[in-house]
Design an enzyme around this catalytic site. Structure first.
Site, mmCIF file in Angstrom:
data_model
loop_
_atom_site.group_PDB
_atom_site.id
_atom_site.type_symbol
_atom_site.label_atom_id
_atom_site.label_comp_id
_atom_site.label_asym_id
_atom_site.label_seq_id
_atom_site.Cartn_x
_atom_site.Cartn_y
_atom_site.Cartn_z
ATOM 1 N N PHE A 25 0.831 -1.204 0.000
ATOM 2 C CA PHE A 25 0.000 0.000 0.000
ATOM 3 C C PHE A 25 0.866 1.255 0.000
ATOM 4 O O PHE A 25 1.747 1.409 0.852
ATOM 5 C CB PHE A 25 -0.889 -0.026 1.243
ATOM 6 C CG PHE A 25 -1.835 1.119 1.380
ATOM 7 C CD1 PHE A 25 -2.864 1.315 0.474
ATOM 8 C CD2 PHE A 25 -1.729 1.999 2.449
ATOM 9 C CE1 PHE A 25 -3.757 2.358 0.612
ATOM 10 C CE2 PHE A 25 -2.617 3.043 2.608
ATOM 11 C CZ PHE A 25 -3.638 3.233 1.681
ATOM 12 N N SER A 93 3.486 -6.810 2.707
ATOM 13 C CA SER A 93 2.529 -5.941 3.386
ATOM 14 C C SER A 93 1.113 -6.136 2.839
ATOM 15 O O SER A 93 0.596 -7.258 2.857
ATOM 16 C CB SER A 93 3.002 -4.493 3.273
ATOM 17 O OG SER A 93 2.321 -3.662 4.160
ATOM 18 N N MET A 94 0.468 -5.093 2.298
ATOM 19 C CA MET A 94 -0.842 -5.279 1.690
ATOM 20 C C MET A 94 -0.774 -6.294 0.561
ATOM 21 O O MET A 94 -1.752 -7.014 0.289
ATOM 22 C CB MET A 94 -1.387 -3.957 1.147
ATOM 23 C CG MET A 94 -2.756 -4.096 0.485
ATOM 24 S SD MET A 94 -3.344 -2.603 -0.351
ATOM 25 C CE MET A 94 -2.313 -2.567 -1.820
ATOM 26 N N ASP A 194 9.157 -3.870 13.205
ATOM 27 C CA ASP A 194 8.399 -3.367 12.060
ATOM 28 C C ASP A 194 7.551 -2.201 12.555
ATOM 29 O O ASP A 194 6.719 -2.360 13.444
ATOM 30 C CB ASP A 194 7.506 -4.492 11.504
ATOM 31 C CG ASP A 194 6.818 -4.121 10.206
ATOM 32 O OD1 ASP A 194 6.479 -2.939 10.012
ATOM 33 O OD2 ASP A 194 6.593 -5.023 9.381
ATOM 34 N N HIS A 224 10.124 -2.900 8.086
ATOM 35 C CA HIS A 224 8.963 -3.347 7.327
ATOM 36 C C HIS A 224 9.293 -3.738 5.883
ATOM 37 O O HIS A 224 8.896 -4.800 5.408
ATOM 38 C CB HIS A 224 7.883 -2.259 7.330
ATOM 39 C CG HIS A 224 6.643 -2.666 6.612
ATOM 40 N ND1 HIS A 224 5.870 -3.740 7.007
ATOM 41 C CD2 HIS A 224 6.038 -2.160 5.496
ATOM 42 C CE1 HIS A 224 4.842 -3.876 6.194
ATOM 43 N NE2 HIS A 224 4.922 -2.937 5.265
#
Length: 266
Positions: A25, A93-94, A194, A224
């Site tokens: 994202f 992530s996303m 993260d 992250h």
């Protein structure tokens, strides 16, 4: 709008095993490009699309929704499935949530999943206020470049449009409900530090999927965006080993009359 330098989609025509990579994202394919190139060097067919609203300016993201992001990776998966005998899906992530939904909805069309710091929930009290606040406040500071490695920078937005954040929150809720439908072999690599996605999200994913072949790996040197961080080489090596094991396992099981592979733990 022109695409930001480095944020272009990536495609490589290789062998009959394909890999789809899904970026995060407000990020772009740049965050996964080194990983994609390592997979390509290994002879795999690789697709790394640019998600709608990403890689240009945050105003473009503000007018997109989760359906747009998911439709793009769904399209890319279909293209790989036509070209390849097996397709693996990786995500950051996303992008990890996008990968999980592809697995839940497409079943055997996805041979396995490799997730790096997968997102599962928008955290904090502000998340509950998003449905209202997004109509008053347009953006908040960006989340890009959470990287421990000095000099490594992620190509992403410096602002997060709250309309899009609200869409992300809704998408995470949908994917969370679908996690029990995920049965494919799964590798989750997550950072111990993260500042964007807490370890609880990886734990939630691992605890709710129905996969029996599961590997969990802790990344102790990265934040992250671990794919651009100190653990980038390890992510590439572990994912290649994972894909090689499962790709060769299909051939071996066919020759042996369909013997299933064993589960592994990290």
């Amino acid at each position: 709008m022109p695409v930001l330098p480095g944020a272009e989609p990536y495609r490589h025509e290789g062998g009959e095993v394909g890999v789809l990579l899904c970026h995060g994202f407000t990020g772009s394919p740049q965050s996964l490009r080194p990983w994609a190139e390592r997979l390509a060097e290994h002879g795999l067919t690789v697709s790394l699309p640019l998600l709608p609203g990403h890689g240009t300016r945050w105003e473009d993201l503000a007018i997109t929704g989760w359906q747009d992001w998911y439709a793009e990776v769904d399209r890319a998966l279909g293209e790989l499935a036509e070209r390849c005998t097996q397709v693996f899906v990786c995500g950051l992530s996303m992008g990890g949530a996008l990968a999980l939904r592809l697995a839940a909805r497409h079943g055997d069309a996805v041979a396995g999943l490799v997730l790096v710091n997968p997102g599962n929930k928008v955290h904090g009290a502000a998340a509950h206020a998003l449905p209202v606040v997004r109509h008053v406040v347009r953006t908040i500071p960006g989340i890009a470049s959470d990287i421990a490695k000095e000099g490594s920078v992620e190509v992403g937005y410096d602002r997060v449009p709250l309309h899009a954040a609200h869409q992300l929150r809704n998408f995470f809720r949908i994917v969370d409900r679908e996690l029990p439908q995920v049965t494919q072999p799964l590798m989750v690599l997550h950072s111990t530090q993260d500042h964007v996605v807490p370890p609880a999200d990886s734990a939630r994913v691992l605890g709710r999927v129905s996969s029996r072949d599961v590997t969990e790996i802790l990344l102790e040197q990265s934040y992250h965006v671990a794919t651009l961080d100190h653990d980038a080489d390890r992510i590439a090596e572990e994912s290649l080993a994972f894909i090689d094991r499962l790709a060769s396992g299909v051939d071996e099981s066919s020759a042996a009359g369909g013997v299933e592979g064993t589960a592994s733990g990290g």
